[in-house]
Design a protein around this motif. Structure first.
Motif, short mmCIF file in Angstrom:
data_model
loop_
_atom_site.label_atom_id
_atom_site.label_comp_id
_atom_site.label_asym_id
_atom_site.label_seq_id
_atom_site.Cartn_x
_atom_site.Cartn_y
_atom_site.Cartn_z
N ILE A 77 -17.19 4.40 105.18
CA ILE A 77 -18.30 3.71 105.84
C ILE A 77 -19.54 3.88 104.98
O ILE A 77 -19.99 4.99 104.72
CB ILE A 77 -18.56 4.23 107.26
CG1 ILE A 77 -17.32 4.03 108.13
CG2 ILE A 77 -19.76 3.50 107.87
CD1 ILE A 77 -17.51 4.41 109.59
N PHE A 78 -20.06 2.75 104.51
CA PHE A 78 -21.31 2.71 103.76
C PHE A 78 -22.42 2.29 104.73
O PHE A 78 -22.23 1.36 105.52
CB PHE A 78 -21.26 1.68 102.63
CG PHE A 78 -20.17 1.89 101.61
CD1 PHE A 78 -19.40 3.04 101.57
CD2 PHE A 78 -19.91 0.90 100.67
CE1 PHE A 78 -18.41 3.22 100.63
CE2 PHE A 78 -18.93 1.06 99.71
CZ PHE A 78 -18.17 2.22 99.68
N ARG A 112 -24.87 8.30 115.00
CA ARG A 112 -24.33 7.05 115.56
C ARG A 112 -22.91 6.79 115.07
O ARG A 112 -22.06 6.32 115.82
CB ARG A 112 -25.24 5.87 115.21
CG ARG A 112 -26.49 5.77 116.06
CD ARG A 112 -27.23 4.47 115.82
NE ARG A 112 -27.83 4.41 114.50
CZ ARG A 112 -29.07 4.79 114.21
NH1 ARG A 112 -29.85 5.26 115.16
NH2 ARG A 112 -29.54 4.69 112.98
N LEU A 113 -22.67 7.05 113.79
CA LEU A 113 -21.34 6.82 113.22
C LEU A 113 -20.34 7.89 113.64
O LEU A 113 -19.13 7.64 113.66
CB LEU A 113 -21.43 6.76 111.69
CG LEU A 113 -22.16 5.54 111.12
CD1 LEU A 113 -22.45 5.75 109.63
CD2 LEU A 113 -21.33 4.28 111.32
N GLY A 114 -20.84 9.07 113.93
CA GLY A 114 -19.95 10.16 114.32
C GLY A 114 -19.12 10.71 113.19
O GLY A 114 -18.05 11.29 113.41
N ARG A 115 -19.61 10.56 111.99
CA ARG A 115 -18.86 11.05 110.82
C ARG A 115 -19.79 11.12 109.61
O ARG A 115 -20.90 10.55 109.62
CB ARG A 115 -17.69 10.13 110.49
CG ARG A 115 -18.14 8.72 110.06
CD ARG A 115 -16.99 7.97 109.39
NE ARG A 115 -15.99 7.55 110.36
CZ ARG A 115 -14.72 7.35 110.05
NH1 ARG A 115 -14.31 7.52 108.80
NH2 ARG A 115 -13.85 6.92 110.95
N LYS A 116 -19.30 11.78 108.56
CA LYS A 116 -20.06 11.83 107.31
C LYS A 116 -20.13 10.43 106.71
O LYS A 116 -19.14 9.68 106.73
CB LYS A 116 -19.39 12.79 106.32
CG LYS A 116 -20.15 12.95 105.01
CD LYS A 116 -19.38 13.81 104.01
CE LYS A 116 -19.39 15.26 104.43
NZ LYS A 116 -18.85 16.14 103.32
N ILE A 117 -21.27 10.09 106.18
CA ILE A 117 -21.49 8.78 105.56
C ILE A 117 -20.89 8.79 104.16
O ILE A 117 -21.27 9.61 103.32
CB ILE A 117 -23.00 8.46 105.50
CG1 ILE A 117 -23.59 8.40 106.91
CG2 ILE A 117 -23.25 7.17 104.73
CD1 ILE A 117 -25.10 8.51 106.95
N GLU A 144 -25.65 17.69 99.94
CA GLU A 144 -25.38 19.14 99.99
C GLU A 144 -25.22 19.64 101.42
O GLU A 144 -24.39 20.51 101.70
CB GLU A 144 -26.55 19.87 99.31
CG GLU A 144 -26.39 21.38 99.21
CD GLU A 144 -27.61 22.02 98.56
OE1 GLU A 144 -27.97 23.15 98.98
OE2 GLU A 144 -28.19 21.41 97.64
N ASP A 145 -26.00 19.05 102.34
CA ASP A 145 -25.96 19.48 103.74
C ASP A 145 -24.81 18.88 104.53
O ASP A 145 -24.65 19.19 105.71
CB ASP A 145 -27.29 19.13 104.43
CG ASP A 145 -28.45 19.97 103.90
OD1 ASP A 145 -28.20 20.99 103.24
OD2 ASP A 145 -29.61 19.57 104.14
N GLY A 146 -24.03 17.98 103.92
CA GLY A 146 -22.84 17.47 104.57
C GLY A 146 -23.01 16.19 105.38
O GLY A 146 -22.08 15.77 106.07
N TYR A 147 -24.17 15.56 105.29
CA TYR A 147 -24.37 14.30 106.00
C TYR A 147 -23.81 13.11 105.23
O TYR A 147 -23.42 12.10 105.83
CB TYR A 147 -25.87 14.04 106.24
CG TYR A 147 -26.50 14.99 107.23
CD1 TYR A 147 -26.39 14.77 108.60
CD2 TYR A 147 -27.21 16.11 106.80
CE1 TYR A 147 -26.97 15.62 109.52
CE2 TYR A 147 -27.79 16.98 107.71
CZ TYR A 147 -27.67 16.74 109.06
OH TYR A 147 -28.24 17.60 109.97
N VAL A 148 -23.80 13.22 103.91
CA VAL A 148 -23.52 12.10 103.01
C VAL A 148 -22.61 12.57 101.89
O VAL A 148 -22.69 13.73 101.47
CB VAL A 148 -24.85 11.57 102.42
CG1 VAL A 148 -24.60 10.51 101.36
CG2 VAL A 148 -25.76 11.05 103.51
N GLU A 149 -21.74 11.67 101.41
CA GLU A 149 -20.91 12.00 100.25
C GLU A 149 -21.53 11.51 98.94
O GLU A 149 -21.51 12.23 97.94
CB GLU A 149 -19.51 11.40 100.42
CG GLU A 149 -18.69 12.05 101.53
CD GLU A 149 -17.28 11.48 101.61
OE1 GLU A 149 -16.78 10.97 100.59
OE2 GLU A 149 -16.69 11.53 102.70
#
Length: 316
Positions: A77-78, A112-117, A144-149
């Motif tokens: 998911i982008f 909102r997405l319920g997952r890492k972006i 680094e904080d785990g919200y985004v890849e």
């Protein structure tokens, strides 16, 4: 479905990615939640594993619906941030690229997405924002904080795209998204060359030039339709040129305009082409075109020559 790798990220993306600007919004016609969900499920059935959205689409509703339907699926998911949700000035969304705003917006998208972006993109940023090293640093902290890849830049509106795209590549963003189709080949081709050299993910959009490169060729859009931002004179000239110069090529190859448009884009070393599909039939047709059998060099060169002819005619 065939798959490619998004630059140096290692992410496997479907050649066709799903543009979720049609989900939870009226940007491309009336929104119907059940229909939206059916489109997403059909995309999954067809092998699409990459979905592109933004927090501003439906003021977060697109992200919410995607998060709900895709929960438990191993997909990409982008999303994009940079516009203030629910804030309009003179009917237009307001941009905000301050570090605090962007960080909070990303966290809200994450919820909102319920997952890492998978891929976070700055949404139509001007060049000074792209070159803002503090903002880039803040985005990397979100990784680094785990919200985004991964982090990238979605380029637009179509005013300074070449310089903005080159700046994004130079600043170390991992991907760029840009318009690229038979009728709008530059600056796409230039960005593709630089992106390939630098192993940057290349996400293209608007393959059908806002309905011009389709069989229906309806360019009379509703008042809330996002495609109304198109220059009307350009649309009329593009439609005439398509029917007289490009359509015969499609016919000689035994394919319709929709198929030629998809195959043209995928004949280049891009990562994925993001489509706008408002029906199950459109979605299925676009995916069917991505069959791994793309245009030969002679046909690509012929279409490049026609593009030069078309752009010249616009200035006459």
């Amino acid at each position: 479905m065939h798959y490619r790798v998004l630059g140096s990220t290692g992410i496997k993306v479907s050649e066709i990615s799903f543009g979720a600007w049609v989900i939870g919004t009226s940007m491309y016609g009336a929104h119907d939640r059940d229909h939206d969900m059916a489109l997403i499920r059909r995309a999954l059935d067809l092998g699409i594993n990459t979905f592109d959205t933004a927090d501003m689409y439906g003021d977060g509703l697109s992200e919410k619906i995607l998060g709900e339907v895709l929960r438990g699926y191993d997909v990409n998911i982008f999303t994009k941030v940079g516009y203030e949700i629910g804030k309009l000035v003179d009917g237009k969304h307001v941009q905000n690229f301050s570090v605090n705003y962007i960080v909070n917006a990303v966290r809200e998208s994450f919820n909102r997405l319920g997952r890492k972006i998978t891929l976070l993109q700055l949404h139509n940023p001007p060049i000074n924002v792209i070159r803002d090293k503090e903002l880039h640093k803040a985005l990397l902290k979100l990784v680094e904080d785990g919200y985004v890849e991964h982090v990238g830049v979605a380029l637009g509106p179509e005013t300074n795209i070449l310089n903005e795209g080159l700046a994004a590549i130079d600043e170390g963003y991992e991907s760029i998204m840009f318009v690229f189709n038979i009728l709008e080949q530059e600056p796409g081709r230039s960005l593709i060359r630089r992106g390939v050299d630098r192993s940057v993910g290349l996400i293209t959009r608007v393959p059908h030039a806002s309905n011009v490169l389709t069989s229906r060729q309806d360019i009379n859009f509703g008042p809330n339709d996002h495609r109304n931002l198109r220059d009307r004179d350009w649309l009329i000239k593009a439609l005439d040129f398509t029917n007289t110069r490009i359509k015969p090529i499609a016919q000689s190859l035994g394919m319709d305009l929709e198929t030629l448009a998809i195959k043209y884009v995928l004949s280049y070393p891009i990562s994925t082409v993001t489509i706008t599909a408002t029906s199950i039939e459109e979605l299925t047709k676009y995916v069917d075109a991505a069959d791994g059998n793309y245009l030969n060099d002679d046909t690509v060169r012929a279409l490049e020559s026609l593009y030069a002819e078309f752009t010249k005619s616009l200035n006459e």
